[in-house]
Design a protein around this motif. Sequence first.
Motif, PDB file in Angstrom:
ATOM      1  N   ALA A   1     -55.928  71.798   7.043  1.00  0.00           N
ATOM      2  CA  ALA A   1     -56.600  72.505   5.947  1.00  0.00           C
ATOM      3  C   ALA A   1     -58.102  72.568   5.860  1.00  0.00           C
ATOM      4  CB  ALA A   1     -56.077  71.986   4.595  1.00  0.00           C
ATOM      5  N   ALA A   2     -58.505  71.602   6.390  1.00  0.00           N
ATOM      6  CA  ALA A   2     -60.195  71.633   6.197  1.00  0.00           C
ATOM      7  C   ALA A   2     -60.885  72.251   7.438  1.00  0.00           C
ATOM      8  CB  ALA A   2     -60.631  70.144   6.290  1.00  0.00           C
ATOM      9  N   MET A   3     -60.258  72.250   8.762  1.00  0.00           N
ATOM     10  CA  MET A   3     -60.722  72.741   9.593  1.00  0.00           C
ATOM     11  C   MET A   3     -60.560  74.081   9.751  1.00  0.00           C
ATOM     12  SD  MET A   3     -59.047  69.888  12.279  1.00  0.00           S
ATOM     13  CE  MET A   3     -59.648  70.643  14.020  1.00  0.00           C
ATOM     14  N   ARG A   4     -59.472  74.703   9.131  1.00  0.00           N
ATOM     15  CA  ARG A   4     -59.247  76.137   9.339  1.00  0.00           C
ATOM     16  C   ARG A   4     -59.208  77.002   7.791  1.00  0.00           C
ATOM     17  NH1 ARG A   4     -56.250  77.775  13.560  1.00  0.00           N
ATOM     18  NH2 ARG A   4     -57.258  79.863  12.920  1.00  0.00           N
ATOM     19  N   ARG A   5     -60.001  76.336   6.652  1.00  0.00           N
ATOM     20  CA  ARG A   5     -60.329  76.806   5.480  1.00  0.00           C
ATOM     21  C   ARG A   5     -59.089  77.366   4.815  1.00  0.00           C
ATOM     22  NH1 ARG A   5     -66.297  79.480   5.866  1.00  0.00           N
ATOM     23  NH2 ARG A   5     -67.113  78.194   7.230  1.00  0.00           N
ATOM     24  N   ILE A   6     -57.958  76.634   5.057  1.00  0.00           N
ATOM     25  CA  ILE A   6     -56.766  76.983   4.389  1.00  0.00           C
ATOM     26  C   ILE A   6     -56.784  77.220   2.873  1.00  0.00           C
ATOM     27  CG2 ILE A   6     -54.260  76.663   4.093  1.00  0.00           C
ATOM     28  CD1 ILE A   6     -54.138  75.551   7.203  1.00  0.00           C
ATOM     29  N   ASN A   7     -57.304  75.987   2.446  1.00  0.00           N
ATOM     30  CA  ASN A   7     -57.490  75.896   0.852  1.00  0.00           C
ATOM     31  C   ASN A   7     -58.214  77.124   0.131  1.00  0.00           C
ATOM     32  OD1 ASN A   7     -56.224  73.571   1.526  1.00  0.00           O
ATOM     33  ND2 ASN A   7     -56.233  72.974  -0.503  1.00  0.00           N
ATOM     34  N   SER A   8     -59.478  77.287   0.958  1.00  0.00           N
ATOM     35  CA  SER A   8     -60.362  78.161   0.264  1.00  0.00           C
ATOM     36  C   SER A   8     -59.956  79.572   0.415  1.00  0.00           C
ATOM     37  CB  SER A   8     -61.922  77.677   0.843  1.00  0.00           C
ATOM     38  OG  SER A   8     -61.846  78.097   2.202  1.00  0.00           O
ATOM     39  N   SER A   9     -59.591  79.948   1.656  1.00  0.00           N
ATOM     40  CA  SER A   9     -58.952  81.611   1.780  1.00  0.00           C
ATOM     41  C   SER A   9     -57.910  81.611   0.926  1.00  0.00           C
ATOM     42  CB  SER A   9     -58.521  81.362   3.071  1.00  0.00           C
ATOM     43  OG  SER A   9     -59.521  80.985   4.191  1.00  0.00           O
ATOM     44  N   ASP A  10     -57.141  80.624   0.603  1.00  0.00           N
ATOM     45  CA  ASP A  10     -55.952  80.953  -0.313  1.00  0.00           C
ATOM     46  C   ASP A  10     -56.438  81.314  -1.743  1.00  0.00           C
ATOM     47  OD1 ASP A  10     -53.163  80.502  -1.509  1.00  0.00           O
ATOM     48  OD2 ASP A  10     -54.305  79.145  -2.475  1.00  0.00           O
TER      49      ASP A  10
END
Length: 351
Positions: free
Chosen positions: A136-145
Amino acid sequence: MRILAAGDHFVRPELLRAALDRELAHTGRESPDFAELTLPWPHEPFGPVAGVREASGTEDQLIDALSGASVCVTQMAPFTERVFASSPELRMVAVSRGGPVNVDLDAATRHGVAVSFAPGRNAPAAAEFAVGLMLAAMRRINSSDADLKRGVWRGDLYAYEEGGIELSGATVGLIGYGAIGRIVARVLLAFGAEVLVADPYTDPAAAVADGVRPVGVDDLLRRSSVVSLHARLTPETRHLLDARRLALLPHGAVLVNSARGGLLDHAPLPELLRSGRLGALALDVYDVEPIPDDWALRDVPNVITTPHLAGATRETAHRAASITAAEVGRFVRGEALAHPANPDVLLAGRP
């Protein structure tokens, strides 16, 4: 024999009792008399109770429930000097967690009460969660969501300078190589990462045989683009990653802590994140829990937060109950405990 199953809303009393029923069914002894107590955690936060850490419920509540009990199985009950002094028939406390931090071990030993714990009970869950935080941190999953849900399409994240990094080919450092760290390492190796480990209790030859490379903490920090913490919190490991060591990380590195909040000095983190010196931070544990309203990282970019959930699976609860029941079975049969917390207590006969 009377057994108190002092559960909570995660490792529930009925899970403890069911595991004990299975374990004790073939001992040849009369079925125990069970009492049950449900403590308020996690609906109410755990905390210190009369000198023990991370406990739930009150001394009075536990003393009342322990009346006549020789064994207690629990995750969170506060076993203090007063509780032991008020429970003269108690001979064993089996704690269904990775360490008996809710038990005053000195008091238990003085009162002749054996204490066991359940190492590895949440290892698969915590390992999976740690890898999830990394991704999640490496691919910005949370912020993109979050951006997409508020109507912002972040096409700009395809720009080269905004791109994430892959585990494949990355150097990932694990500080702590116990039951959780070893599972994390296997997953990372399957992704194609190079894995460095720093753990003074790990046999270097065994680590190399696992496919990982043992190094010192400072060397690990200098060489790793992703660092994940998996050490136990002790006086020696408190603030293991302080300002000096955090400065060793490569520019833009990702840091994950799903172990214990006290391993990490939180004071330097806001500036490291705002400057981009630290690329992303993922936390499941904190120096203060729950986090306060004025938490310094609340509005800092590239921070992922979860509320101490790494071990929160149903399988963990069942595994904790089973490990704990097995220890009670050993105690009843007069066998040595597999996971004694105070081995100086001699188990003289059966309860």
